[in-house]
Design an enzyme around this catalytic site. Structure first.
Site, short mmCIF file in Angstrom:
data_model
loop_
_atom_site.label_atom_id
_atom_site.label_comp_id
_atom_site.label_asym_id
_atom_site.label_seq_id
_atom_site.Cartn_x
_atom_site.Cartn_y
_atom_site.Cartn_z
N GLY A 7 29.35 -72.35 -35.62
CA GLY A 7 29.88 -73.10 -36.40
C GLY A 7 31.50 -73.14 -36.26
N GLY A 8 31.86 -74.24 -37.02
CA GLY A 8 33.59 -74.32 -36.98
C GLY A 8 34.17 -73.48 -37.66
N ARG A 10 35.95 -71.75 -40.76
CA ARG A 10 35.74 -71.81 -42.07
C ARG A 10 34.48 -72.54 -42.57
NH1 ARG A 10 38.19 -67.98 -42.18
NH2 ARG A 10 40.42 -67.60 -42.73
N THR A 33 35.43 -57.85 -33.67
CA THR A 33 35.91 -57.85 -32.28
C THR A 33 37.61 -58.32 -32.25
OG1 THR A 33 35.33 -60.13 -31.80
CG2 THR A 33 33.81 -58.55 -31.33
N HIS A 48 39.03 -58.80 -45.21
CA HIS A 48 37.57 -58.96 -44.85
C HIS A 48 36.93 -57.63 -45.07
CE1 HIS A 48 38.20 -62.84 -41.99
NE2 HIS A 48 38.08 -62.97 -43.33
N ARG A 49 37.55 -56.31 -44.81
CA ARG A 49 36.86 -55.38 -44.85
C ARG A 49 36.48 -54.77 -46.33
NH1 ARG A 49 36.72 -50.09 -41.80
NH2 ARG A 49 37.74 -51.22 -40.08
N GLU A 63 35.36 -51.23 -34.95
CA GLU A 63 36.29 -52.17 -34.24
C GLU A 63 35.98 -52.07 -32.69
OE1 GLU A 63 39.94 -52.04 -35.49
OE2 GLU A 63 39.55 -52.50 -37.93
#
Length: 199
Positions: A7-8, A10, A33, A48-49, A63
């Site tokens: 997907g794009g 967001r 990554t 995010h974490r 990671e």
């Protein structure tokens, strides 16, 4: 079972992948990554974490910016045959590709060096596809759909766009399921794929 999710930016693809992982197993391995080269990226990674930790789902984060095939091989050896395997989520393949392109960017090197770098990138892609094929647990692969916009103005950008398209096309063909997420809505690509009849 490998699941391809694209997907794009967001579009909601990562959120969909995380929700799907929760459906597949009661715990997950999140393979990030990205590489944090600046403060903005470090803060984005931290948030995010934090979001994953607050979700209540048991994520183990690893990671790995480059050696993705080797890591999948290690996880397969650790978990093969075990009951209740975790869902492994790779986010994302286009960052993995970027990491390799930047590492192998020939800059002003000669034609021979450029060919060697192209061969190395292809070898890494082949290793990744083999690792995906060999992985027997639930595996979700998140990637970006980047080829629908304008043509980049510089050579490395155009190469990235082309290589990302090739990467996505090849990996989607090796996955049992493939989804395109648009405006937060996942579309099942393989269920609705049109197939030309062979003569």
């Amino acid at each position: 079972m490998a699941i391809f999710i694209t997907g794009g930016a967001r579009s909601g693809k990562s959120g969909f992948a995380e929700a799907y992982a929760r459906k597949l197993s009661d715990r997950g391995v999140y393979i990030a990554t990205s590489q944090s080269f600046d403060d903005e990226m470090k803060e984005r990674t931290r948030l995010h974490r934090q979001q994953r930790e607050r979700s209540g789902y048991a994520w183990r984060t690893i990671e790995e910016p480059l050696a993705l095939a080797g890591l999948l091989g290690e996880l397969e050896r650790e978990q093969a045959g075990g009951a209740g395997r975790p869902a492994v989520l790779v986010d994302c393949l286009t960052l993995w590709l970027t990491n390799w392109l930047l590492r192998l960017d020939p800059g002003t090197d000669g034609e021979q060096e450029t060919k060697a770098n192209e061969d190395r990138l292809q070898a890494e892609l082949d290793k990744l596809i083999a690792a995906v094929d060999a992985y027997t647990g639930p595996l979700l692969l998140v990637t970006n759909e980047v080829g629908s916009g304008i043509v980049p103005a510089y050579p490395l950008g155009r190469r990235f766009r082309d290589e990302a398209g090739r990467l996505n096309r090849k990996l989607a063909g090796h996955c049992a399921e493939a989804y395109l997420v648009v405006a937060g809505i996942p579309l099942d690509l393989k269920r609705h794929a049109f197939r030309l009849e062979e003569d």
